[in-house]
Design an enzyme around this catalytic site. Structure first.
Site, short mmCIF file in Angstrom:
data_model
loop_
_atom_site.label_atom_id
_atom_site.label_comp_id
_atom_site.label_asym_id
_atom_site.label_seq_id
_atom_site.Cartn_x
_atom_site.Cartn_y
_atom_site.Cartn_z
N SER A 185 0.84 -1.20 0.00
CA SER A 185 0.00 0.00 0.00
C SER A 185 0.87 1.25 0.00
O SER A 185 1.98 1.24 0.56
CB SER A 185 -0.88 0.00 1.26
OG SER A 185 -1.50 1.25 1.42
N TYR B 172 -0.87 -1.14 10.28
CA TYR B 172 -1.03 -1.32 8.83
C TYR B 172 0.16 -0.68 8.11
O TYR B 172 0.78 -1.29 7.23
CB TYR B 172 -2.34 -0.68 8.38
CG TYR B 172 -2.71 -0.97 6.93
CD1 TYR B 172 -3.30 -2.18 6.58
CD2 TYR B 172 -2.47 -0.04 5.92
CE1 TYR B 172 -3.64 -2.46 5.25
CE2 TYR B 172 -2.80 -0.31 4.60
CZ TYR B 172 -3.39 -1.52 4.27
OH TYR B 172 -3.72 -1.79 2.96
P1 NAP Z 1 -10.90 -7.11 1.59
O1 NAP Z 1 -12.03 -7.09 0.63
O2 NAP Z 1 -11.15 -6.81 3.02
O3 NAP Z 1 -10.15 -8.53 1.43
C1 NAP Z 1 -9.16 -8.94 2.31
C2 NAP Z 1 -8.99 -10.42 2.12
O4 NAP Z 1 -7.92 -10.88 3.00
C3 NAP Z 1 -10.23 -11.22 2.50
O5 NAP Z 1 -10.39 -12.29 1.61
C4 NAP Z 1 -9.90 -11.73 3.88
O6 NAP Z 1 -10.59 -12.93 4.24
C5 NAP Z 1 -8.43 -12.01 3.69
N1 NAP Z 1 -7.71 -12.26 4.92
C6 NAP Z 1 -7.64 -11.49 6.02
N2 NAP Z 1 -6.92 -12.13 6.97
C7 NAP Z 1 -6.52 -13.29 6.43
C8 NAP Z 1 -5.77 -14.39 6.91
N3 NAP Z 1 -5.26 -14.42 8.16
N4 NAP Z 1 -5.55 -15.44 6.10
C9 NAP Z 1 -6.06 -15.45 4.84
N5 NAP Z 1 -6.80 -14.46 4.34
C10 NAP Z 1 -7.03 -13.40 5.14
O7 NAP Z 1 -9.79 -6.04 1.15
P2 NAP Z 1 -9.04 -5.80 -0.25
O8 NAP Z 1 -9.13 -4.37 -0.54
O9 NAP Z 1 -9.48 -6.76 -1.27
O10 NAP Z 1 -7.56 -6.10 0.21
C11 NAP Z 1 -6.67 -6.91 -0.53
C12 NAP Z 1 -5.26 -6.39 -0.29
O11 NAP Z 1 -5.12 -5.11 -0.89
C13 NAP Z 1 -4.90 -6.21 1.18
O12 NAP Z 1 -3.57 -6.67 1.39
C14 NAP Z 1 -4.97 -4.71 1.38
O13 NAP Z 1 -4.14 -4.29 2.42
C15 NAP Z 1 -4.51 -4.24 0.02
N6 NAP Z 1 -4.86 -2.86 -0.31
C16 NAP Z 1 -6.17 -2.52 -0.49
C17 NAP Z 1 -6.49 -1.21 -0.83
C18 NAP Z 1 -7.91 -0.78 -1.05
O14 NAP Z 1 -8.13 0.43 -1.25
N7 NAP Z 1 -8.88 -1.66 -1.02
C19 NAP Z 1 -5.48 -0.25 -0.99
C20 NAP Z 1 -4.15 -0.64 -0.79
C21 NAP Z 1 -3.87 -1.95 -0.47
P3 NAP Z 1 -11.94 -12.90 5.16
O15 NAP Z 1 -13.08 -12.63 4.23
O16 NAP Z 1 -11.95 -14.28 5.75
O17 NAP Z 1 -11.77 -11.83 6.17
#
Ligand code: NAP
Length: 330
Positions: free
Chosen positions: A198, A254
């Site tokens: 991020s 984070y």
């Molecule tokens: P999200 O919809 O909340 O998805 C997060 C995923 O990670 C979910 O499938 C969650 O599973 C899983 N997860 C959490 N803890 C875990 C664990 N211990 N073992 C395996 N899986 C686990 O968020 P997202 O936006 O798609 O995030 C994906 C990545 O992008 C993350 O690394 C986040 O930090 C990064 N990111 C996102 C943004 C943004 O704006 N969205 C920006 C920068 C970076 P559950 O459903 O079981 O909780």
């Protein structure tokens, strides 16, 4: 039969973590749409299986996506996933496709190694308890990702347990996966690791000069030094010293965990010169982690990760990308 063996020889395999929803789910869809067999992993079996079914219902071929359970915060779960991949794809004699088991005795090829080629470390958590309504209000006011201590006092609360879990998931989870799967990636002729980091984890967001210096000392960076930074951060968090020791005061874990993940990307790139290992910020996307705020969709965020997963041989390694752009320092 020759055709069969040559199509097996070119088959490509990917593992995506945290793939039951959000960006990870879309990464799976896009990789499978490129003909890559994707192991969609999720910590919850029901959510994982539902995601696989949803992909299949949307037209993804049955033989291009399979589920395996993976909690990246649990080392035993990582071992079990690595064994699954090795047993199913990492050896000549058993290849599991669409519930069919093909054994080597059915094939005329003498030696064939099925290799895991791509790995996307996507699973992540925010390390805060998010007030979704407050987050949405803050986004509506500025159209940007909420920032500032006062704003975050309304949006999210954090405590030591959340911070510890965040570091364990976002940094140690990605590291554990890389360590466990590197031997299988080494069997690939074009291995890729994509770490979904991020912009928040950029060093400019860590005022602590000691930590920043250590994370930025690319020549001497190693796992022990990253442990030192992360442990010091957690110790200061526990002792309520975040502000006075120059750590970020909101989204603290984070920021530190993503900074560690980005730095670890550099370590991996150095350790495995034949891999393309990169990290990225996918952009501010509407997913659960952002309380469904942000200008981009999960699919748009995923495109940026998939581009790195499909980099041609000889592409960049050890770099940080913000969407399509490579950042000079991170
Ligand atoms: P999200 O919809 O909340 O998805 C997060 C995923 O990670 C979910 O499938 C969650 O599973 C899983 N997860 C959490 N803890 C875990 C664990 N211990 N073992 C395996 N899986 C686990 O968020 P997202 O936006 O798609 O995030 C994906 C990545 O992008 C993350 O690394 C986040 O930090 C990064 N990111 C996102 C943004 C943004 O704006 N969205 C920006 C920068 C970076 P559950 O459903 O079981 O909780």
């Amino acid at each position: 039969m020759a055709q069969e063996s040559s199509s097996l020889a070119t088959k490509r395999y990917a593992v995506v973590t945290g793939a039951n929803k959000g960006i990870g789910y879309e990464i799976c869809r896009q990789l499978a749409s490129n003909g890559i067999l994707v192991v969609l992993t999720a910590r919850d079996e029901k959510r994982g299986l539902e995601a696989v079914q949803k992909l299949k219902d949307s037209g993804i071929s049955d033989d291009l996506v399979i589920y395996h359970r993976l909690d990246v915060a649990d080392p035993d779960s990582i071992v079990s996933l690595a064994e699954f991949v090795k047993n199913n794809f990492g050896k000549l004699d058993i290849l599991s496709l669409d519930d069919q088991v093909i054994t080597s005795s059915n094939l005329t090829i003498p030696i064939y190694l099925i290799k895991i080629k791509h790995k996307v470390n996507n699973a992540g958590i925010g390390g805060v308890a998010l007030e979704a309504d407050a987050c949405q209000r803050a986004f509506e006011q500025t159209g940007e990702f909420p920032s500032g201590e006062q704003v975050w006092a309304e949006i999210g609360t954090q405590n030591y347990e959340m911070a510890e879990q965040c570091v364990k998931t976002n940094y140690y989870g990605a590291r554990g996966m890389a360590e466990a799967l590197a031997p299988l990636l080494q069997l690939s002729d074009s291995p890729r690791i994509v770490n979904v980091s991020s912009l928040l984890g950029l060093l400019k967001n860590i005022p602590n000069e000691w930590a920043k210096g250590l994370l930025n000392d690319v020549e001497n960076l190693n796992e022990d030094r990253l442990d030192e930074v992360v442990n010091e951060f957690l110790k200061d968090f526990k002792e309520d010293l975040l502000g006075s020791k120059g750590w970020p005061t909101y989204l603290s874990a984070y920021v530190v965990a993503k900074a560690a993940m980005s730095a670890y990307t550099r370590i991996l790139a150095k350790k495995y010169p034949s891999f393309c290992v990169n990290c990225l910020c996918p952009g501010y996307c509407k997913t659960d982690i952002t309380a469904n705020t942000g200008p981009f969709t999960a699919a748009e965020g995923a495109e940026n990760a998939v581009r790195l997963a499909l980099l041609p041989d000889g592409g960049p390694s050890g770099c940080f990308f913000y969407q399509k752009q490579m950042l000079p320092c991170f």
